[in-house]
Design a protein around this motif. Structure first.
Motif, mmCIF file in Angstrom:
data_model
loop_
_atom_site.group_PDB
_atom_site.id
_atom_site.type_symbol
_atom_site.label_atom_id
_atom_site.label_comp_id
_atom_site.label_asym_id
_atom_site.label_seq_id
_atom_site.Cartn_x
_atom_site.Cartn_y
_atom_site.Cartn_z
ATOM 1 N N ILE A 194 44.065 43.303 43.708
ATOM 2 C CA ILE A 194 45.473 43.168 43.305
ATOM 3 C C ILE A 194 46.324 42.725 44.490
ATOM 4 C CG2 ILE A 194 47.509 44.484 42.572
ATOM 5 C CD1 ILE A 194 45.539 46.197 40.872
ATOM 6 N N LYS A 195 46.132 43.373 45.627
ATOM 7 C CA LYS A 195 46.905 43.013 46.821
ATOM 8 C C LYS A 195 46.626 41.575 47.245
ATOM 9 C CE LYS A 195 47.272 47.718 48.654
ATOM 10 N NZ LYS A 195 46.880 48.640 49.752
ATOM 11 N N ALA A 196 45.361 41.167 47.170
ATOM 12 C CA ALA A 196 45.002 39.805 47.555
ATOM 13 C C ALA A 196 45.644 38.787 46.622
ATOM 14 C CB ALA A 196 43.481 39.651 47.554
ATOM 15 N N ALA A 197 45.628 39.084 45.333
ATOM 16 C CA ALA A 197 46.266 38.178 44.368
ATOM 17 C C ALA A 197 47.755 38.047 44.664
ATOM 18 C CB ALA A 197 46.047 38.690 42.948
ATOM 19 N N GLY A 198 48.363 39.159 45.053
ATOM 20 C CA GLY A 198 49.782 39.114 45.399
ATOM 21 C C GLY A 198 50.052 38.291 46.648
ATOM 22 N N GLU A 199 49.136 38.344 47.620
ATOM 23 C CA GLU A 199 49.317 37.556 48.840
ATOM 24 C C GLU A 199 49.223 36.061 48.547
ATOM 25 O OE1 GLU A 199 46.894 38.691 52.147
ATOM 26 O OE2 GLU A 199 47.154 40.819 51.764
ATOM 27 N N ILE A 200 48.353 35.699 47.625
ATOM 28 C CA ILE A 200 48.233 34.283 47.265
ATOM 29 C C ILE A 200 49.503 33.839 46.568
ATOM 30 C CG2 ILE A 200 46.974 32.645 45.821
ATOM 31 C CD1 ILE A 200 44.457 34.345 46.391
ATOM 32 N N GLY A 204 52.771 32.392 39.767
ATOM 33 C CA GLY A 204 53.313 32.948 38.530
ATOM 34 C C GLY A 204 52.242 33.357 37.548
ATOM 35 N N ASP A 205 51.044 32.765 37.646
ATOM 36 C CA ASP A 205 49.972 33.074 36.704
ATOM 37 C C ASP A 205 49.462 34.508 36.841
ATOM 38 O OD1 ASP A 205 50.165 30.513 35.784
ATOM 39 O OD2 ASP A 205 48.492 29.734 36.959
ATOM 40 N N VAL A 206 49.744 35.161 37.959
ATOM 41 C CA VAL A 206 49.234 36.527 38.143
ATOM 42 C C VAL A 206 50.097 37.545 37.408
ATOM 43 C CG1 VAL A 206 48.381 35.872 40.416
ATOM 44 C CG2 VAL A 206 50.549 37.061 40.241
ATOM 45 N N ALA A 207 51.297 37.159 37.024
ATOM 46 C CA ALA A 207 52.242 38.139 36.471
ATOM 47 C C ALA A 207 51.692 38.825 35.235
ATOM 48 C CB ALA A 207 53.574 37.458 36.171
ATOM 49 N N ALA A 208 51.101 38.051 34.316
ATOM 50 C CA ALA A 208 50.618 38.642 33.063
ATOM 51 C C ALA A 208 49.571 39.713 33.322
ATOM 52 C CB ALA A 208 50.049 37.538 32.167
ATOM 53 N N THR A 209 48.635 39.438 34.227
ATOM 54 C CA THR A 209 47.598 40.428 34.544
ATOM 55 C C THR A 209 48.197 41.654 35.218
ATOM 56 O OG1 THR A 209 45.931 38.689 34.788
ATOM 57 C CG2 THR A 209 45.460 40.812 35.816
ATOM 58 N N LEU A 210 49.112 41.440 36.143
ATOM 59 C CA LEU A 210 49.730 42.568 36.833
ATOM 60 C C LEU A 210 50.510 43.443 35.858
ATOM 61 C CD1 LEU A 210 51.005 40.776 40.067
ATOM 62 C CD2 LEU A 210 49.050 42.310 39.854
ATOM 63 N N ALA A 252 52.234 47.531 40.340
ATOM 64 C CA ALA A 252 53.699 47.577 40.382
ATOM 65 C C ALA A 252 54.228 47.067 41.710
ATOM 66 C CB ALA A 252 54.181 49.003 40.130
ATOM 67 N N ALA A 253 53.605 47.504 42.805
ATOM 68 C CA ALA A 253 54.037 47.065 44.137
ATOM 69 C C ALA A 253 53.851 45.561 44.296
ATOM 70 C CB ALA A 253 53.265 47.817 45.215
ATOM 71 N N CYS A 254 52.728 45.058 43.803
ATOM 72 C CA CYS A 254 52.456 43.630 43.901
ATOM 73 C C CYS A 254 53.435 42.833 43.042
ATOM 74 C CB CYS A 254 51.022 43.363 43.460
ATOM 75 S SG CYS A 254 50.517 41.641 43.639
ATOM 76 N N LEU A 255 53.685 43.315 41.837
ATOM 77 C CA LEU A 255 54.586 42.622 40.925
ATOM 78 C C LEU A 255 56.004 42.578 41.485
ATOM 79 C CD1 LEU A 255 54.493 41.230 38.172
ATOM 80 C CD2 LEU A 255 55.050 43.421 37.114
ATOM 81 N N ALA A 256 56.368 43.578 42.239
ATOM 82 C CA ALA A 256 57.717 43.621 42.813
ATOM 83 C C ALA A 256 57.910 42.560 43.888
ATOM 84 C CB ALA A 256 57.996 45.006 43.401
ATOM 85 N N GLY A 257 56.814 42.114 44.516
ATOM 86 C CA GLY A 257 56.982 41.184 45.625
ATOM 87 C C GLY A 257 56.314 39.841 45.454
ATOM 88 N N VAL A 258 55.529 39.663 44.396
ATOM 89 C CA VAL A 258 54.773 38.423 44.258
ATOM 90 C C VAL A 258 55.706 37.233 44.055
ATOM 91 C CG1 VAL A 258 54.494 38.584 41.732
ATOM 92 C CG2 VAL A 258 52.788 37.378 43.112
ATOM 93 N N GLY A 306 56.325 33.069 43.023
ATOM 94 C CA GLY A 306 55.869 32.163 41.976
ATOM 95 C C GLY A 306 56.867 32.019 40.856
ATOM 96 N N ALA A 307 57.033 30.792 40.407
ATOM 97 C CA ALA A 307 57.951 30.530 39.301
ATOM 98 C C ALA A 307 57.421 31.202 38.041
ATOM 99 C CB ALA A 307 58.075 29.028 39.095
ATOM 100 N N GLY A 308 58.327 31.759 37.286
ATOM 101 C CA GLY A 308 57.955 32.355 36.014
ATOM 102 C C GLY A 308 57.641 33.827 36.072
ATOM 103 N N VAL A 309 57.557 34.421 37.270
ATOM 104 C CA VAL A 309 57.239 35.850 37.371
ATOM 105 C C VAL A 309 58.333 36.675 36.695
ATOM 106 C CG1 VAL A 309 56.912 37.786 38.942
ATOM 107 C CG2 VAL A 309 55.865 35.583 39.464
#
Length: 652
Positions: A311-317, A320-326, A342-348, A350-353
């Protein structure tokens, strides 16, 4: 004079200066050489070597070479020879190899390495097996510095038989040769060196991993399968090395690791998820998100750290595509996984998040929506305000309250009317408390507090009795004369709870302009509780640093007739003790007859007398101390009073 003549004269002048400089340098060299050949002390010879390092030429080489075997002068002589340079210096250094031992020999070897003298390779190779380990190791490092193919062959010939520190030095030399070969575009020769070192058993860890690193990175994309081999190794040190190497490897490593990570044990998944995150390549996202959702179900809880790492790695990359999974993972049964999402979603990035978050927030999912509110607050998503408004009007109190709190964190003064209208008609204590916190957040950060006060005052006339105390507390937070006026008006409210709340708010007011209001209420409030609260607040003004000393004395004098309870007497005693003005002693001396506060009164009188300025209110102080002497037992307090009376007598 023409420009051409000027240029010609300038050139002639420069040439003349150059000739003079050469003549001067020649004289300095001649003198320095003479010093080296004489019997002068060692310091003069050291200075002469340093001089030759600056002005020396081929003529100085014999004199310097003669010193290479001198333990004390060898180092400075070699320094000068290296600076002189040229074939003559190299010849002198090579010639000394067969005549020296110990430290002088090690020094000459180092100098030949520094000079990268390819002609010395044969002699240096012969020294690799010298009985003196320092000589053998210096030869290995020097051959590495030379870096030629012949140097590498000489080192390779002794590699399998070298041990300990000698082996480390040989490997160091070989790695330098490999780097030199790579620099010349001879990757195949560099790879051969790295592979030869990798193939040896029982090599030190740092040597082994360095060989793997060179073998992988030099091969570029062709080395990636070798990296995967290292990542699968049972040797954990090599696994760690492969992770570090992967950070510098060709771009194709991302796809290979993404294909591999799902097959790894959880501890390796944690390691390589971090690597993929640091590579910032979106090609890794599908594998990371798959790992985040599933983990290794065969090991149960052991997979949680791997899922969190994914999860953390996905957030570092960031995409916007990660939002649905998070968002989906916010509902995960593993608390650590849900928190990481939640922590990753707060900072990730990408357009569309944010669009995905708002869309999910508008659903009816009772588990998901409260968690998304925290994400909305952390991301400062003002675009979510319409959805928050709908949630605040919902039937579920467990959802309304956090929605109000989030709304308050995002709202500005323009949003006050909406909150105030909800407060005015509200009788639910929990919801009123949530709205009050939201109002406090808005008014506490408002650029124009008076604008907040105006809206709050307007709302006071419409609010229910249950809601008014919240408005009063918010008015105190906003502050100012208009807020104080509105709170004072609420003291006359027909509702007892509202009146008490207003008095309590006034008693907690900090600015000096509240003093007259508090005194008035302490004298005239209908309810005893209100009078007590006002009196305590009024006495509290006398203990504040911001209150002037004269004002503090006036407060004490005004409050003294109103004091009846022991608690208020103690407040007055504390204020007067801190004031240290003997003119106030008459206000507290009568308390010596009150057994409940007699001890505190005695200490307060002594404190004031000790703080008193010399010759100030002598009579009042003496009378108070004599009263202490009469009422105090034979203890420390009585001794202090007696000492103070003696000092007073000296002033009269």
């Amino acid at each position: 004079m023409t420009i051409m003549r000027t240029i010609v004269l300038a050139l002639m002048l420069c040439a003349g200066v150059g000739v003079l400089a050469q003549e001067a340098a020649g004289e300095r060299q001649t003198k320095a050489i003479a010093v080296l050949k004489s019997d002068v002390d060692i310091q003069q010879k050291i200075d002469a070597c340093r001089e030759l390092a600056v002005v020396g030429s081929v003529e100085a080489v014999p004199a310097l070479a003669a010193l290479l075997g001198d333990e004390k002068l060898s180092g400075v002589a070699r320094f000068a020879l290296v600076q002189v340079g040229g074939d003559a210096a190299d010849d002198a250094l090579r010639a000394a190899l067969g005549n020296l031992k110990g430290n002088p020999l090690v020094g000459v070897i180092d100098s030949l390495g520094l000079r990268r003298d390819s002609k010395a390779v044969g002699a240096l190779t012969g020294l690799l097996k010298d009985a003196d380990a320092a000589v053998a190791q210096a030869a290995a490092r020097a051959l590495g510095a030379v870096g030629t193919e012949d140097a590498a062959k000489g080192l390779s010939a002794v590699l399998s038989g070298a041990e300990g520190a000698n082996q480390m030095a040989v490997c160091e030399g070989l790695f330098r040769c490999a780097e030199a070969a790579s620099g010349k575009g001879q990757a195949d020769k560099a790879i051969a060196i790295y592979d030869s070192v990798r193939a040896l058993p029982k090599m030190p860890h740092q040597v082994r991993t360095a060989a793997w690193r060179g073998a992988i990175l030099t091969r570029k994309n062709d080395g990636l399968p070798l990296l995967i081999e290292a990542a699968r190794s049972p040797e954990w040190g090599l696994v760690l090395a492969s992770a570090r190497i992967a950070l510098d490897a060709e771009a194709g490593v991302v796809k290979l690791l993404a294909d591999e990570i799902g097959k790894m044990a959880p501890d390796r998944q944690v390691l390589f998820a971090g690597v993929l995150g640091q590579r910032h390549d979106a090609a890794a996202l599908p594998a990371l998100l798959s790992l985040a959702k599933a983990g290794d179900k065969t090991v149960g809880p052991a997979s949680v750290p791997a899922r969190v790492a994914a999860i953390k790695a996905a957030g570092e990359i960031g995409d916007g595509d990660v939002a649905a999974t998070l968002i989906e993972l916010l509902k995960d049964s593993e608390a650590n996984v849900a928190q990481a999402a939640a922590a990753c979603l707060a900072g990730v990035r990408g357009a569309g998040v944010e669009d995905s978050v708002i869309k999910a927030l508008a659903t009816a999912d009772p588990v998901l929506r409260p968690k998304l509110l925290g994400v909305v607050a952390q991301r400062r998503m003002t675009a979510a305000m319409p959805v928050l408004t709908q949630m605040m009007d919902g039937q579920d109190e467990a959802l309304r309250l956090p929605a109000i709190a989030t709304y308050g964190e995002l709202a500005g003064i323009v949003d006050l009317p909406g909150l105030l209208s909800r407060l005015e008609r509200n009788t639910n204590a929990n919801e009123i408390g949530a709205i009050e916190k939201a109002l406090a957040a808005i008014c506490g950060s408002a650029e124009d507090p008076n604008a907040c006060v105006a809206k709050l005052v307007e709302s006071m006339g419409k609010a229910s009795p249950e809601a008014k105390p919240a408005l009063l507390r918010t008015l105190r937070l906003a502050g100012g004369a208009n807020a104080l006026k509105a709170i004072r008006a609420a003291v006359d409210d027909g509702n007892k709870e509202v009146r008490t709340a207003a008095v309590r708010v006034i008693s907690e007011w900090k600015s000096p302009d509240v003093a007259p209001v508090l005194l008035e209420l302490a004298k005239s409030a209908q309810e005893p509780v209100d009078r007590i609260l006002a009196l305590r607040g009024y006495l509290g003004m006398a203990t504040q640093r911001e209150t002037a000393p004269d004002a503090k004395l006036a407060i004490c004098r005004e409050a003294a007739p109103l004091v009846q309870r022991a608690e208020e007497k103690r407040l007055l005693l504390g204020a007067i003790s801190g004031l240290g003005n003997p003119q106030a002693l008459g206000l507290i001396v009568p308390f010596l007859d009150d057994a409940g506060v007699k001890q505190e009164t005695t200490l307060a009188i002594l404190a004031v007398a000790e703080k008193r300025a010399k010759k100030q209110a002598v009579a009042e102080t003496k009378a108070a101390l004599e009263k202490v002497m009469q009422s105090a037992p034979a203890d420390e307090a009585k001794k202090r009073a007696e000492k103070l009376l003696t000092l007073l007598a000296a002033e009269q």
